[in-house]
Design an enzyme around this catalytic site. Structure first.
Site, PDB file in Angstrom:
ATOM      1  N   SER A 137      -9.808 -49.462  84.038  1.00  0.00           N
ATOM      2  CA  SER A 137     -10.113 -50.790  84.597  1.00  0.00           C
ATOM      3  C   SER A 137      -9.421 -50.908  85.942  1.00  0.00           C
ATOM      4  O   SER A 137      -8.438 -50.193  86.195  1.00  0.00           O
ATOM      5  CB  SER A 137      -9.584 -51.872  83.655  1.00  0.00           C
ATOM      6  OG  SER A 137      -9.600 -53.146  84.270  1.00  0.00           O
ATOM      7  N   TYR A 150      -2.427 -56.347  78.909  1.00  0.00           N
ATOM      8  CA  TYR A 150      -3.715 -55.662  79.120  1.00  0.00           C
ATOM      9  C   TYR A 150      -3.587 -54.705  80.304  1.00  0.00           C
ATOM     10  O   TYR A 150      -4.014 -53.542  80.218  1.00  0.00           O
ATOM     11  CB  TYR A 150      -4.843 -56.672  79.346  1.00  0.00           C
ATOM     12  CG  TYR A 150      -6.180 -55.998  79.601  1.00  0.00           C
ATOM     13  CD1 TYR A 150      -6.835 -55.306  78.587  1.00  0.00           C
ATOM     14  CD2 TYR A 150      -6.768 -56.026  80.868  1.00  0.00           C
ATOM     15  CE1 TYR A 150      -8.051 -54.655  78.822  1.00  0.00           C
ATOM     16  CE2 TYR A 150      -7.974 -55.389  81.110  1.00  0.00           C
ATOM     17  CZ  TYR A 150      -8.610 -54.703  80.089  1.00  0.00           C
ATOM     18  OH  TYR A 150      -9.803 -54.054  80.319  1.00  0.00           O
TER      19      TYR A 150
HETATM   20  P1  NDP Z   1     -17.094 -55.469  74.491  1.00  0.00           P
HETATM   21  O1  NDP Z   1     -16.230 -56.460  73.812  1.00  0.00           O
HETATM   22  O2  NDP Z   1     -18.489 -55.859  74.834  1.00  0.00           O
HETATM   23  O3  NDP Z   1     -17.129 -54.112  73.646  1.00  0.00           O
HETATM   24  C1  NDP Z   1     -15.928 -53.550  73.167  1.00  0.00           C
HETATM   25  C2  NDP Z   1     -16.228 -52.398  72.225  1.00  0.00           C
HETATM   26  O4  NDP Z   1     -14.977 -51.847  71.787  1.00  0.00           O
HETATM   27  C3  NDP Z   1     -16.995 -52.833  70.992  1.00  0.00           C
HETATM   28  O5  NDP Z   1     -17.993 -51.896  70.712  1.00  0.00           O
HETATM   29  C4  NDP Z   1     -15.933 -52.811  69.896  1.00  0.00           C
HETATM   30  O6  NDP Z   1     -16.519 -52.417  68.657  1.00  0.00           O
HETATM   31  C5  NDP Z   1     -15.003 -51.703  70.376  1.00  0.00           C
HETATM   32  N1  NDP Z   1     -13.666 -51.850  69.805  1.00  0.00           N
HETATM   33  C6  NDP Z   1     -12.752 -52.814  70.044  1.00  0.00           C
HETATM   34  N2  NDP Z   1     -11.678 -52.652  69.258  1.00  0.00           N
HETATM   35  C7  NDP Z   1     -11.936 -51.553  68.486  1.00  0.00           C
HETATM   36  C8  NDP Z   1     -11.210 -50.884  67.458  1.00  0.00           C
HETATM   37  N3  NDP Z   1      -9.991 -51.293  67.079  1.00  0.00           N
HETATM   38  N4  NDP Z   1     -11.765 -49.802  66.873  1.00  0.00           N
HETATM   39  C9  NDP Z   1     -12.982 -49.371  67.251  1.00  0.00           C
HETATM   40  N5  NDP Z   1     -13.724 -49.962  68.220  1.00  0.00           N
HETATM   41  C10 NDP Z   1     -13.196 -51.042  68.819  1.00  0.00           C
HETATM   42  O7  NDP Z   1     -16.282 -55.073  75.833  1.00  0.00           O
HETATM   43  P2  NDP Z   1     -16.670 -54.089  77.045  1.00  0.00           P
HETATM   44  O8  NDP Z   1     -17.880 -53.315  76.757  1.00  0.00           O
HETATM   45  O9  NDP Z   1     -16.607 -54.886  78.277  1.00  0.00           O
HETATM   46  O10 NDP Z   1     -15.379 -53.172  77.034  1.00  0.00           O
HETATM   47  C11 NDP Z   1     -15.429 -51.770  76.880  1.00  0.00           C
HETATM   48  C12 NDP Z   1     -14.250 -51.153  77.602  1.00  0.00           C
HETATM   49  O11 NDP Z   1     -14.325 -51.452  78.987  1.00  0.00           O
HETATM   50  C13 NDP Z   1     -12.887 -51.667  77.139  1.00  0.00           C
HETATM   51  O12 NDP Z   1     -11.996 -50.579  77.107  1.00  0.00           O
HETATM   52  C14 NDP Z   1     -12.489 -52.648  78.246  1.00  0.00           C
HETATM   53  O13 NDP Z   1     -11.096 -52.772  78.364  1.00  0.00           O
HETATM   54  C15 NDP Z   1     -13.090 -51.971  79.454  1.00  0.00           C
HETATM   55  N6  NDP Z   1     -13.354 -52.789  80.618  1.00  0.00           N
HETATM   56  C16 NDP Z   1     -14.136 -53.922  80.540  1.00  0.00           C
HETATM   57  C17 NDP Z   1     -14.390 -54.655  81.688  1.00  0.00           C
HETATM   58  C18 NDP Z   1     -15.176 -55.930  81.665  1.00  0.00           C
HETATM   59  O14 NDP Z   1     -15.021 -56.756  82.594  1.00  0.00           O
HETATM   60  N7  NDP Z   1     -16.074 -56.144  80.711  1.00  0.00           N
HETATM   61  C19 NDP Z   1     -13.889 -54.214  82.995  1.00  0.00           C
HETATM   62  C20 NDP Z   1     -13.084 -53.038  82.954  1.00  0.00           C
HETATM   63  C21 NDP Z   1     -12.867 -52.340  81.814  1.00  0.00           C
HETATM   64  P3  NDP Z   1     -16.215 -53.114  67.231  1.00  0.00           P
HETATM   65  O15 NDP Z   1     -15.756 -54.511  67.505  1.00  0.00           O
HETATM   66  O16 NDP Z   1     -17.514 -53.028  66.502  1.00  0.00           O
HETATM   67  O17 NDP Z   1     -15.176 -52.242  66.633  1.00  0.00           O
HETATM   68  C1  8X3 Z   2     -11.444 -55.941  82.705  1.00  0.00           C
HETATM   69  C2  8X3 Z   2     -11.491 -56.471  84.093  1.00  0.00           C
HETATM   70  O1  8X3 Z   2     -10.245 -57.909  85.778  1.00  0.00           O
HETATM   71  O2  8X3 Z   2     -10.570 -58.818  83.531  1.00  0.00           O
HETATM   72  O3  8X3 Z   2     -10.713 -54.785  82.615  1.00  0.00           O
HETATM   73  O4  8X3 Z   2      -8.970 -57.066  83.909  1.00  0.00           O
HETATM   74  S1  8X3 Z   2     -10.245 -57.608  84.333  1.00  0.00           S
END
Ligand code: NDP
Ligand code: 8X3
Length: 250
Positions: A137, A150
């Protein structure tokens, strides 16, 4: 045809990545905790490729190992690991934050990623074209108010990505990190614990990245020729310069 394991394929980036890699002809191992969503995705993707489903919580080391070791013989040739599962919980100062939120973020984003990677490395070592893609991120190189734990967890992903690139060099396993900025997924709904108003406000008055934007970036990284490793990509919406400067149209 490469075999790709994508963590967190039940929503957001992971689901879009699984879908795009399936369309591109990869065999896909989809994972996550919400089994009903995995079943739904498996039914959809089976129309275009072979799909295997593993339901586990990345925080449970034994469950991670057992799930990956349970792979049938024709699914043990993992070529691509996309470490995507992760979350933010809360946006409070350290003074006001909940230690249970910090635990869950560290256990998922840092230790969970390490458990899955450790379990997958023996399989990746057998591949002629192995590649790990870690979803970091901009919070992995910047810090913002209320981001403390985070941001620390994503700084750890940044460090782990660099460490893995060194450790896996003798095996010629590529390690790439993608560091997105604001992207509209279920991320904010999870961060604000179901408060839809707060979550929607994060994406108001500008065009955020979509999950498909990140899936396209993963595909680009994986499509590079074998002698090329894209180490790190930072990607933000055009409206976002960094963690602090966001241009809203209002
Ligand atoms: P979502 O909440 O849409 O998806 C998150 C995914 O992670 C789900 O499929 C969830 O599956 C899985 N997950 C969470 N906890 C667990 C666990 N303990 N075990 C297994 N699976 C888990 O979020 P995003 O798609 O946005 O996030 C994906 C990644 O991208 C994360 O690492 C996030 O930090 C990162 N990110 C997101 C950004 C954003 O602005 N959206 C920006 C930068 C990075 P389930 O709940 O079914 O287990
Ligand atoms: C997710 C993007 O800016 O909310 O990693 O941290 S931010």
């Amino acid at each position: 045809m490469r075999t790709a394991l994508v963590t967190g394929s039940t929503a957001g980036f992971g689901k879009a990545i699984a879908e795009s890699l399936a369309r591109a002809g990869h065999k896909i191992i989809i994972t996550g905790r919400r089994t009903e969503r995995l079943v739904e995705l498996q039914e959809k993707l089976q129309k275009v490729t072979e799909v295997h489903m593993l339901s586990f919580d990345v925080r449970e080391e034994k469950a991670v190992k057992a799930a990956i070791e349970s792979l049938p013989s024709d699914w043990r040739n993992i070529d691509v690991l996309v470490n995507n599962a992760g979350l933010a919980l809360g946006k409070a100062s350290i003074e006001d934050g909940l230690s249970t939120d910090w635990d869950q973020m560290m256990d998922t984003n840092v230790k969970g990623l390490m458990y899955v990677t450790q379990a997958a490395i023996p399989f990746l070592k057998n591949s002629e074209n192995a590649h790990i893609v870690n979803i970091g991120s901009i919070a992995g190189t910047e810090v913002y108010p209320g981001g403390n734990a985070y941001c620390a967890s994503k700084h750890a992903v940044n460090a782990i990505s660099q460490a893995l690139r060194i450790e896996l060099l003798p095996y010629q396993i590529r390690v790439s990190q993608i560091r997105p900025g604001l992207a509209e997924t279920e991320f904010s709904l999870v961060r604000f614990k179901g408060d839809r108003e707060k979550a929607n406000a994060v994406y108001e008055d500008y065009i955020a990245l979509s999950a498909e934007d990140i899936a396209r970036t993963v595909e680009f990284v994986l499509d590079s020729p074998k002698h090329v490793c894209i180490n790190d990509i930072e990607i933000t919406p055009t409206a976002q310069a960094n963690a602090h400067f966001l241009h809203k149209n209002r």
